[in-house]
Every structure is written in structure tokens, then in C-alpha cells.
Design a protein around this motif. Sequence first.
Motif, PDB file in Angstrom:
ATOM      1  N   ASN A 116      36.382  46.452  26.006  1.00  0.00           N
ATOM      2  CA  ASN A 116      37.013  45.367  26.631  1.00  0.00           C
ATOM      3  C   ASN A 116      36.681  44.597  27.694  1.00  0.00           C
ATOM      4  O   ASN A 116      37.075  43.937  28.445  1.00  0.00           O
ATOM      5  N   ARG A 117      35.147  44.583  28.076  1.00  0.00           N
ATOM      6  CA  ARG A 117      34.709  44.274  29.355  1.00  0.00           C
ATOM      7  C   ARG A 117      33.154  43.737  29.522  1.00  0.00           C
ATOM      8  O   ARG A 117      32.431  44.238  28.427  1.00  0.00           O
ATOM      9  N   ASP A 122      27.054  40.567  40.445  1.00  0.00           N
ATOM     10  CA  ASP A 122      27.194  39.396  41.218  1.00  0.00           C
ATOM     11  C   ASP A 122      25.927  39.514  42.324  1.00  0.00           C
ATOM     12  O   ASP A 122      25.313  40.502  42.254  1.00  0.00           O
ATOM     13  N   LEU A 126      27.923  44.098  43.273  1.00  0.00           N
ATOM     14  CA  LEU A 126      29.043  44.719  43.100  1.00  0.00           C
ATOM     15  C   LEU A 126      29.194  44.818  41.553  1.00  0.00           C
ATOM     16  O   LEU A 126      28.934  43.815  40.736  1.00  0.00           O
ATOM     17  N   GLU A 127      29.694  45.908  40.919  1.00  0.00           N
ATOM     18  CA  GLU A 127      30.242  45.856  39.598  1.00  0.00           C
ATOM     19  C   GLU A 127      31.394  44.948  39.582  1.00  0.00           C
ATOM     20  O   GLU A 127      32.144  45.137  40.331  1.00  0.00           O
ATOM     21  N   ARG A 128      31.279  44.126  38.484  1.00  0.00           N
ATOM     22  CA  ARG A 128      32.277  43.125  38.141  1.00  0.00           C
ATOM     23  C   ARG A 128      32.561  43.319  36.738  1.00  0.00           C
ATOM     24  O   ARG A 128      31.480  43.116  36.077  1.00  0.00           O
ATOM     25  N   TYR A 129      34.059  42.807  36.343  1.00  0.00           N
ATOM     26  CA  TYR A 129      34.196  42.759  35.041  1.00  0.00           C
ATOM     27  C   TYR A 129      34.910  41.399  34.919  1.00  0.00           C
ATOM     28  O   TYR A 129      35.700  40.845  35.386  1.00  0.00           O
ATOM     29  N   LYS A 131      37.188  39.603  32.642  1.00  0.00           N
ATOM     30  CA  LYS A 131      38.273  39.477  32.060  1.00  0.00           C
ATOM     31  C   LYS A 131      39.029  38.417  31.073  1.00  0.00           C
ATOM     32  O   LYS A 131      38.632  37.466  31.618  1.00  0.00           O
ATOM     33  N   HIS A 134      41.014  34.394  31.089  1.00  0.00           N
ATOM     34  CA  HIS A 134      40.612  34.173  32.237  1.00  0.00           C
ATOM     35  C   HIS A 134      41.834  33.521  33.171  1.00  0.00           C
ATOM     36  O   HIS A 134      42.536  32.624  32.916  1.00  0.00           O
ATOM     37  N   MET A 135      42.356  34.328  34.205  1.00  0.00           N
ATOM     38  CA  MET A 135      43.444  34.131  34.925  1.00  0.00           C
ATOM     39  C   MET A 135      43.118  34.034  36.290  1.00  0.00           C
ATOM     40  O   MET A 135      42.615  34.918  36.857  1.00  0.00           O
ATOM     41  N   TYR A 180      32.899  30.516  34.274  1.00  0.00           N
ATOM     42  CA  TYR A 180      33.289  31.855  34.003  1.00  0.00           C
ATOM     43  C   TYR A 180      32.713  32.764  33.033  1.00  0.00           C
ATOM     44  O   TYR A 180      33.012  32.396  31.940  1.00  0.00           O
TER      45      TYR A 180
ATOM     46  N   LEU B   2      35.840  33.493  39.302  1.00  0.00           N
ATOM     47  CA  LEU B   2      37.300  33.602  39.827  1.00  0.00           C
ATOM     48  C   LEU B   2      37.294  33.950  41.263  1.00  0.00           C
ATOM     49  O   LEU B   2      36.557  34.906  41.853  1.00  0.00           O
ATOM     50  N   SER B 201      41.612  46.686  31.423  1.00  0.00           N
ATOM     51  CA  SER B 201      41.015  45.454  31.246  1.00  0.00           C
ATOM     52  C   SER B 201      41.486  44.318  31.847  1.00  0.00           C
ATOM     53  O   SER B 201      41.380  43.087  31.985  1.00  0.00           O
TER      54      SER B 201
END
Lengths: 219, 263
Positions: A116-117, A122, A126-129, A131, A134-135, A180, B2, B201
Motif C-alpha cells: 500500500n505504499r 526526499d 527521510l523515508e517518506r510514503y 499515500k 492525496h490529502m 504529488y 504535501l 497507509s
Amino acid sequence: MIAIVDYGAGNLTSVKRAVSYLGYDSIITDDPEKIAHSDRIIFPGVGAAGAAMEMMQKRGIDNALKESFKAKIPMLGICVGCQIIMERSEENDTVCLGLIKGEAKSFPNNMKEVGNRIVINDKNALERYLKVPHMGWNGLNTVQNHPLFNGIEQKDEFYFVHSYFPVPIDKSNIYGETQYGITFASAIGKENLFATQFHLEKSGEPGLLILKNFCTWKP
Amino acid sequence: MLSKRIIPCLDVREGRTTKGIKFENNIDIGDPVKMARFYYEAGADELVFYDITASHEKRDIMIEVVKEVARTIFIPFSVGGGIRTLEDMRAVLLAGAEKVSVNSAAVKNPEIISQGAKAFGNQCVVLGMDVKHVGEKKGIASGYEIVINGGRTYMGIDALEWAKKGQALGAGEICLNSIDADGTKDGYEMTLTRLISDNVSIPVIASGGAGKPEHISEVLTRGCADAALIASMVHYGTYTINDIKNHLEQKGIKIRRNRKFSS
């Protein structure tokens, strides 16, 4: 009078409150006659494109919007309202209004393979996900001038909640883009029609500014 | 990309805001509508209202507050506290809230999450979780347990399992509150926040323990939270939203810059 189209998709009262805050009268309606005879039309929406189109067809709102577009009435789509003006949407393979050539697509996701990721790095490593949906708040790169962008600055951010976005075939229909994971069209338009993927009624002062510009727009 | 969200939280009792330290000795600090406008102009990205009104009869006051807030600010806000039924959810959403937060009602009746998500969309449903560190034990493999009643009642539910279940049921977001950290101003519960963020998630809002901007940059980076809930550190004027965002920007964290209000 501004008609806010009720097609069973989303929080219409928040759009009405924002319009009223700006000093303009509006009515929330699902009556094709009233829509066709209004001075301006806003069609907001959250939810699914399929359900929205079904509701529109059932009540004859789809034809009222198509006629209004031809009649040069200023029209503003928000969120799902920015997707259903395309020819079709990937969401449940829905045939849409076709006011702008192209379709609404979903964010790319190989989500199952990576649980799901989508993992990216970045600049701070840093580890970023990423999602989906897009919110949240994101930027708007205005790639073309438009009267509705009067007063908008490049640093302004807007509030998004969506999994689909419009992909116009004719790039001249794209007025603003957002990043995004990918770069997508977040503000599109054609003649008397304008639409934003972000929620103008929830985007603070920049959102209200675009809404206000719409209320006085003479395409 | 974001922006990370900074979310002031306002506790509201019978139409007035309070801020409790460990849920006790609540002090009255004013009108929620005025505070909402203040934070809107100050650059808050979202607001959270918790209705802590005890009596059910007086809960209509909150709906009036929500309506007035919705006429006054134009950023998303959520409402939680005392939400027990689909009708309660509908009432706050119709009053103008963008999201509704369920906490103990969801623990007792998880179906309310799926019912809410189906009726109003996943993005409208926030799962509020109050969590205490209890150490690894039978049924609580993560060492974190779900509590209700302000931390007084242990539910025997593993926080990590509950977060996953909440997501599967259709929650659009998790507001993760550490009862241990809440009110301490010593920083967020980093281990808990990271654990939940790594295993769902949907976005995670970290809550409880914010005392200075460094706590927020920590939880948004090392804690992998998507947003940070803050309360007393801004309510009492110790820091402004701008102070926090200046610090975050220095740390290379993407934030939203608000427009200046002319009047």
C-alpha cells in the motif's frame, strides 16, 4: 443568482457558506431548469464520478450543464466536478460530460507489491510514503494566466482530497499543475468553464480569492 | 509535495473552550469561534474540536458552535467527542465539519467506522485512538493498549492491531493520542507514533506531549507522522503557529505558508 448543483456528491453547504461569506447569493439545486437559467454555475463534489454521473443523468442535470457550457454561462467545477467535465473517468470506467477532451485517471499505484505504499526519498533522505488519496495542502504551479488566478501567488497552497485527477489531451486546457509523486493538472479550463481539483472552499484565503474571482468573472 | 499539517486542538465544554492537563483541572480559555478564527488567520492548516460536554442534553450547543465555526473559517476541521451513532456523525458533518472523529464509540462498536465511511466517504472518518504503554503482554503484542474514559479504562486491545483494523474498516485518518505523553509537554510518544505510521497507509496525526517546536519536527520526521496536534503550547501563547513553522522550515520540513491578513 449562482446555482450550486446538487448531484448527491458532497458537502454543498460548505461551498454555499464560502460564497455567502464573499457576499454573493446562491441556491443549492438539482433542478435542470434552475441550473440552465442561473447566471453562474458551481458544481462541487466529493465521492465517486460514477455515482455523480448517474445522479446527473437521472435528473437531466448533465444536459443542463452541456447546454449552459454552450450558452457561455460561467461555470466552475470543484474536485469531482473537475473530473466529470472530461470525456470519461477511470473510476468505474464512467462516461462523463466531455466538455474537455481527455479523461480522469487515478494516481499510479503498484500498491499491492509494496504494501500500500510508494516509498521515495526526499532531499533529507527521510523515508517518506506517498499515500492515496492525496490529502492535505499542496502547491499550485500556474502554467498559464487566467482571470480566476488574479492575485494568486506561486507560494499559495490549496487543500486536496482525491484519488483521481484530470488529464486533458489539449495541454492548452491546463492552467495549473501540482506535484504529488507525479505532476498532474490541478486547475483546468476552456472558454467559460474552469475547474479545480482542490477544494476552493477549504483552501483558506487563496481558495476564497479564486472563488471570488469566479463570482465576477466575465469570460 | 504535501505539506506537513499543524493542527491546534480545542477542547469544548458546553460551548466554551478548555484545555485540560491530563484530563483534570480544566481551565476555561474562551470562545471556540473566536479561537478558530484566530488560528485560521495565524496559519493553522486544520483544526480539531473535541466536545467534552458531559450531559447529552447540552450536546446541541456543540452543533451550534460547529455551524458558526463553519461560517467563520475556510480550512478543514474535524469534530470529535461523544460521537456514538451515524446520526451524530451526520449532524456534525451537515453543520459544516469536514471530518468527524470517533474514539470510544468505535472501540465498543467498530462497525460505526465502516458505516460512516460508506455513508460519508473514508476521508470524513477519523479514528481517534487513546493509547497507553503497558509493556508486552498476552493480547498486547505491541506493548501499547487502547484505553477509553480519558485513560481510566483498559480495553485489552492492542493499539497496533486496532489501527490496522480501523484502516481496514474504512477510517481515512488516525489521530493517535498517547495518554502517557498527553499534557507533559515533554514531546510526543515517538516509538508509538513510528510504530503506527509504519503499519498503516492512511495519514497519522500525532497527539499528546507537544511542548516546543523541536518536538513537532521530531515527530514529523523520525516519528513519520503526517500531522501534529498541538494545544497548550499555542493556547497559552508560549509559541505561535509561525514560530513552529519557522522551525520546521529550518529543519527542511515542507510546510504551508499562510497569507497575511490585511484587516
